[in-house]
Each structure stands twice: as C-alpha cells, then as structure tokens.
Design a protein around this motif. Structure first.
Motif, short mmCIF file in Angstrom:
data_model
loop_
_atom_site.label_atom_id
_atom_site.label_comp_id
_atom_site.label_asym_id
_atom_site.label_seq_id
_atom_site.Cartn_x
_atom_site.Cartn_y
_atom_site.Cartn_z
N UNK A 1 1.20 12.06 3.32
CA UNK A 1 -0.13 11.84 2.77
C UNK A 1 -0.42 10.34 2.61
N UNK B 1 0.84 -1.20 0.00
CA UNK B 1 0.00 0.00 0.00
C UNK B 1 0.87 1.25 0.00
N UNK C 1 3.96 1.43 -1.08
CA UNK C 1 4.63 1.54 -2.38
C UNK C 1 3.70 2.13 -3.42
N UNK C 2 2.42 1.72 -3.36
CA UNK C 2 1.45 2.24 -4.31
C UNK C 2 1.37 3.76 -4.18
N UNK C 3 1.30 4.23 -2.92
CA UNK C 3 1.24 5.67 -2.69
C UNK C 3 2.49 6.37 -3.21
N UNK C 4 3.65 5.79 -2.89
CA UNK C 4 4.92 6.37 -3.35
C UNK C 4 4.96 6.46 -4.87
N UNK C 5 4.54 5.37 -5.54
CA UNK C 5 4.69 5.31 -7.00
C UNK C 5 3.78 6.30 -7.70
N UNK C 6 2.81 6.85 -6.97
CA UNK C 6 1.93 7.86 -7.57
C UNK C 6 2.43 9.26 -7.26
N UNK C 7 3.60 9.35 -6.65
CA UNK C 7 4.15 10.66 -6.35
C UNK C 7 3.53 11.32 -5.13
N UNK C 8 2.88 10.52 -4.26
CA UNK C 8 2.32 11.11 -3.04
C UNK C 8 3.43 11.24 -2.00
N UNK C 9 3.30 12.25 -1.13
CA UNK C 9 4.29 12.42 -0.08
C UNK C 9 4.12 11.31 0.95
N UNK C 10 5.19 11.04 1.71
CA UNK C 10 5.11 10.03 2.77
C UNK C 10 3.96 10.33 3.71
N UNK D 1 -3.51 9.15 4.75
CA UNK D 1 -4.73 8.93 3.97
C UNK D 1 -4.88 7.51 3.45
N UNK D 2 -3.79 6.75 3.41
CA UNK D 2 -3.90 5.39 2.87
C UNK D 2 -3.66 4.35 3.95
#
Lengths: 295, 264
Positions: free
Chosen positions: A176, A163, A165-174, A180-181
C-alpha cells in the motif's frame, strides 16, 4: 593565468560545444521539416499509399505506427512497471539483482536489427505468428522493456525514502505504501519515461522490417471486429509502419514521387515525436500538480 | 575522547506505571554490535528523553521500539508492551506500528493534501465513515496545535506548509491513528527556535494522552520537556533516571562529562 581567465576560457569552450550540438540538431530537424512540411496535406495523411503511380499517401502507415505503439505499450508497460517496482523497492542488494540489472543493460544495447532478426526467427517462423502487428509489438517489447524498466526504477528511486518510512510508521503494508504513496509521486517521471520510449518505438524501423512486415494491406476502418482479417484492428495482419515506409520508399519504390513521399513522411515522423516529447513535459507537470495537490 | 568503563551503569527502576520496556536488547548491523544489553522501562503518559552523542545508538534504539529496524538490523531481546513481547517473530508489525507511532527527524508529509495526510492511513485501516474521518482530522490537528493555521485550507498540498508546520502535521498524522506511544526522533532538529518551542508545547499537551519517547541532541530541550532521561554512550545505556537527577546530580562520570559539554 589567473583563475578568472581560466574560468572565462572554460566557459567559452563549454558554450562552443553546446552550440555545436544545438546547431547539428537544428540543422537536422530544420532540414527534414523544410523539405517535408510543404508536401504534407490532409490528402497526404488520409489516402492509402500507391505502389506504382504518384499521389500516394500514408494513411495506413500512420495508423499502423500508432496501433503498433499502443499494442507495444500494452504489452511492455505492465511488465516494466512490475520489474521497476521490484528493482526499486523489493530487490535485495545481492549478486542476483546485479545480474538482472546487467542483463537489462545488455538488452538495452542490443542493436535493433538483431532484435528484428530474432523476432523473425522466433516469432514469425517458430511460433507461426507470421508477419503481423503482434510479432512487431512483441519484438518492440524486447527493445522497449529495458529502457522502460530503467526509467520506472529511476523514477521510483528518486522518491525520498522518508516517504516510505512515513508509510511504514503508520502501520501501512509495503504494497500500500508503494502503490498509494510512492507511485503517485513517481508517476510524472514514469509517464515521461513512457512517452519518451513511445517516441523511440514510433521511429523504429529495423526491428519491424522482419516482424511486422513491409506491406500495408488495404484494411476496412469501419470493421471493429479484431478477429476479422480485413479489420483495421486485427493484430495478426502484416503492417508496414511509417518508419519502415520511409526506408522502403527510399530503397525499392518505383513510384515517381518517392522522394516527396519520403521527405513528407520523415517530417510527419519528426513532428509526431516532437509532440510526444512536448506532451511528456506538459502532462508530467500537470499530473504532478494533480497528484500532490500543489498549485 | 576519554575511555569510560561501559560495563558500569546506573539505571533506576521507575516507580510509575510502566507502558513499555526493553530487556537485554541487542542490535547488530551485520557483524557490528550497535546496542548492548539495553534494558529500560518507560513510564506511562510521561515524556522520556534519550540523549547522547552522534552514533551513540539512541536513534537505533528508538527505532527498535516499533520494529522500524526490520530488514535493516538484527534485533535480539525482549520488548514488553501490554503483556506481549513485540520483538517476537510472530508479532504483527503493522499492528505494533499502529499502536506505537513515529515522527522522524526531517518532516516527511505525504505529497498529498493536508486532509489526505491525516486521513489516508485511517482509510487504509478501514475507517470510511465521513463523520469519523472529519472528526479525527480536526481533533488530531488541534492536538498538534496546527488546526488554527490550516483550517481554511485543508485541501492545500502539505508540501506548501513551512517546515515547522509540516512537522506538526506529521505529529498530527501519527496522533490520528490513536496510538498509545509516540516515538520522536529528533523532531525539532531541522526547525527554527519558534517552531521548536511550538513542538515542545505540543508535546507537553500530548503527554496527558500518550507515552512519549523522544531522541534529542538538545540538552536544554530534554530538561524542559522530559520527566525521565536516558544517556546513551557507544551503544550502552550509561545512566537512566529522573531528568532532574541526570542533569543536577549525575552519578556516572560519562554522563556528567557529556552534560557539561566535555564531548558530544
């Protein structure tokens, strides 16, 4: 002996051991409820305690317990959430992090009476907070913090790394990604941890005898000014809780119906904690479904 | 396993327009040197496969291209994309990852509704216009060939989809960010053959808009979908060429042994 026979014996032994645990539990809870429940009445829950005569209730003690619990959670939850997030998501794997974890473990195994005495010397005497709900809440925070931090850390760790990694790969900040995830997925576990720790706080006596005090002054439930000494919300007043009341009624009370009061109070305490535990399960499930849109 | 001379390699310069390239890329896990002197050029709007045995470094290499090895490994060398070295320390990694999306081996949709899976990252990037959000939702699900299957239940949890649908949702989620490059790390290895062929069809459609780099264990998959193929062995890029040359006429002994199944 053949494997099947060994298996049967092992199963029987395990069932036997589980049975013993369940029996002890059922006996204890059954005994407390059986002795106490018949004496619980609306009047018992809503009248103040009596020092010398029979017929006293537990109105103030019950309220004090709940109020102290709310204050304790207000202080300890934000701190525990922050440290839990740090330990689960940010802390590097080094000696310092291990030191923090060890410290937390030591803190969680402190006997509550030691926490109480520390609270007395430091909060009540040194900081002049006197016997008060605030002193009690801070002492209980010491007691509550390690358990809460660990349960939050574990809830967050149980969320799959995929989860993040998915956030990271979308360019989200740590931040967020975490808030949020990961946090929404871990929330039911966190909530369960909070409610279970609330149960422990609710039943705690030793740490409170020296901090929140053993007296329940008559307070005015219509006075909402928290700075007014007579207000029920004033955190600087002494407050005997239900658990402390049980201890006190049993040791030094001169009321003729002390036995009845302590039995009924114990039953109330157990029932409230049972409600906490059951609601932890239901609210946790409900919240999980709501957060993840599963049906 | 046979010993090969890893200093020898055969890497072609591509003739098409280059989208992204790496020069002398080194990766270290602590003291372990995992990737040696990796220099590759990837053609724009085509599919490139990275093949090789387990532990050959192909996934590690792929993860360098959008800085996903940050904090895990040390990556030295240059990665040139649109005229800048995105491996440089001052580069905004969040911006890099927005332009270079990634899909992982195991489907990892967020524990949110299908709609939120697509729209969450968009909203995080300041897109709040309802029309834009709905348009992206529909267009990216269509691009990932998932729209027809989910259009009536967009508010259902993504966790209730099948594995293959979840993976296509993850592709749609990346595509919704309108990246230039899509990195895929064995995206079909956890899926059944029917889902796999759907993913492959999807990738074939997507390559007209995106540069696709895919790690795969499956050599027939590489031949089916990719224009170029790079063969990795023990952290070295041994051979890089048009896919049909790699499989029909490999020039390095390690490559021909690998594709004929001598090890892997």
């Amino acid at each position: 002996m053949n494997p099947k026979r060994i298996n049967n014996i092992a199963t029987a032994v395990i069932y036997g051991l589980v049975g013993i645990v369940v029996l002890i539990l059922l006996f204890l809870i059954g005994y407390i409820l059986f002795n106490g429940v018949p004496d619980i009445s609306w009047k018992f829950l809503t009248t103040p305690a009596q020092a010398f005569s029979a017929g006293g209730g537990i109105r103030d003690q019950l309220f004090n317990s709940l109020y102290l619990l709310v204050l304790t959670l207000l202080i300890s939850f934000p701190i525990a959430l922050g440290s839990g997030i740090y330990l689960a998501e940010y802390a590097p794997d080094n000696w310092f992090t291990n030191l923090i974890r060890t410290t937390i473990e030591v803190l969680s195994s402190l006997p509550s009476v030691v926490v109480g005495l520390f609270g007395y010397l430091f909060l009540v005497i040194q900081l002049h907070l006197s016997f008060s709900i605030l002193s009690g809440a801070i002492a209980l925070t010491f007691f509550n913090l390690p358990l809460l931090t660990r349960s939050i850390e574990e809830s967050l760790n149980s969320v799959s790394d995929l989860q993040k990694q998915a956030g990271m790969s979308l360019g989200l900040s740590d931040w967020r990604t975490i808030t949020r995830i990961i946090l929404p997925v871990g929330l039911p576990g966190i909530l369960t941890g909070v409610i279970l720790s609330a149960g422990r706080v609710f039943g705690e006596a030793a740490a409170l005898i020296y901090t929140a005090g053993q007296s329940a002054p008559i307070v005015n439930y219509a006075n909402w000014n928290i700075f007014d000494p007579s207000s029920f919300l004033n955190p600087m007043r002494p407050a005997e809780t239900l658990a402390v009341h049980i201890w006190k009624v049993n040791t030094e009370s001169v009321t003729p119906d002390a036995h009845l009061i302590s039995s009924a109070s114990s039953a109330v305490l157990i029932i409230v904690i049972l409600i906490f535990n059951l609601s932890a399960r239901f609210i946790g499930n409900w919240l999980y479904k709501k957060m993840t849109a599963t049906r | 396993m046979k010993e090969y001379n890893l200093e020898e390699h055969s890497i072609v310069k591509i003739t098409d327009e280059v989208e992204i390239s790496s020069t002398d890329l080194q990766v270290y896990y602590g003291n372990d040197h995992a990737i040696f002197d990796a220099s590759l050029e990837f053609p724009k709007n085509q599919i490139t496969s990275l093949i090789g045995a387990s532990g050959s470094g192909k996934s590690t290499y792929l993860r360098c291209l959008n800085r996903m090895n940050e904090k895990i490994a040390r990556v030295d060398g240059k990665i040139m994309y649109q005229g800048t070295d995105i491996n440089a320390s001052g580069v905004n990694v969040y911006e890099v990852r927005k332009q270079i999306g990634m899909v992982f081996q195991r489907p990892n949709p967020f524990a949110k509704s299908i709609r939120e899976n697509i729209q969450f990252a968009l909203k995080s990037n300041g897109i709040h216009d309802k029309h834009v959000l709905e348009e992206r939702l529909e267009s990216s699900l269509k691009e990932a060939a998932l729209w027809d299957e989910v259009k009536d239940e967009l508010d259902k949890s993504a966790l209730e989809l099948s594995g293959g649908q979840q993976q296509r949702l993850c592709i749609a989620r990346s595509v919704a960010m309108r990246p230039q490059i899509l990195l895929l790390d064995e995206p079909a290895s956890a899926l059944d053959p029917i889902s796999t062929s759907k993913i492959e069809d999807t990738l074939d459609e997507l390559k007209s808009h995106y540069t696709i780099i895919i790690v795969t264990h499956n050599m027939s998959q590489a031949t089916r979908i990719s224009n170029y193929t790079a063969f990795f062995h023990l952290g070295h890029i041994v051979e890089y060429d048009k896919t049909k040359n790699i499989f029909m006429n490999p020039s390095m002994p390690a490559t021909s042994d690998y594709i004929s199944g001598a090890f892997g």
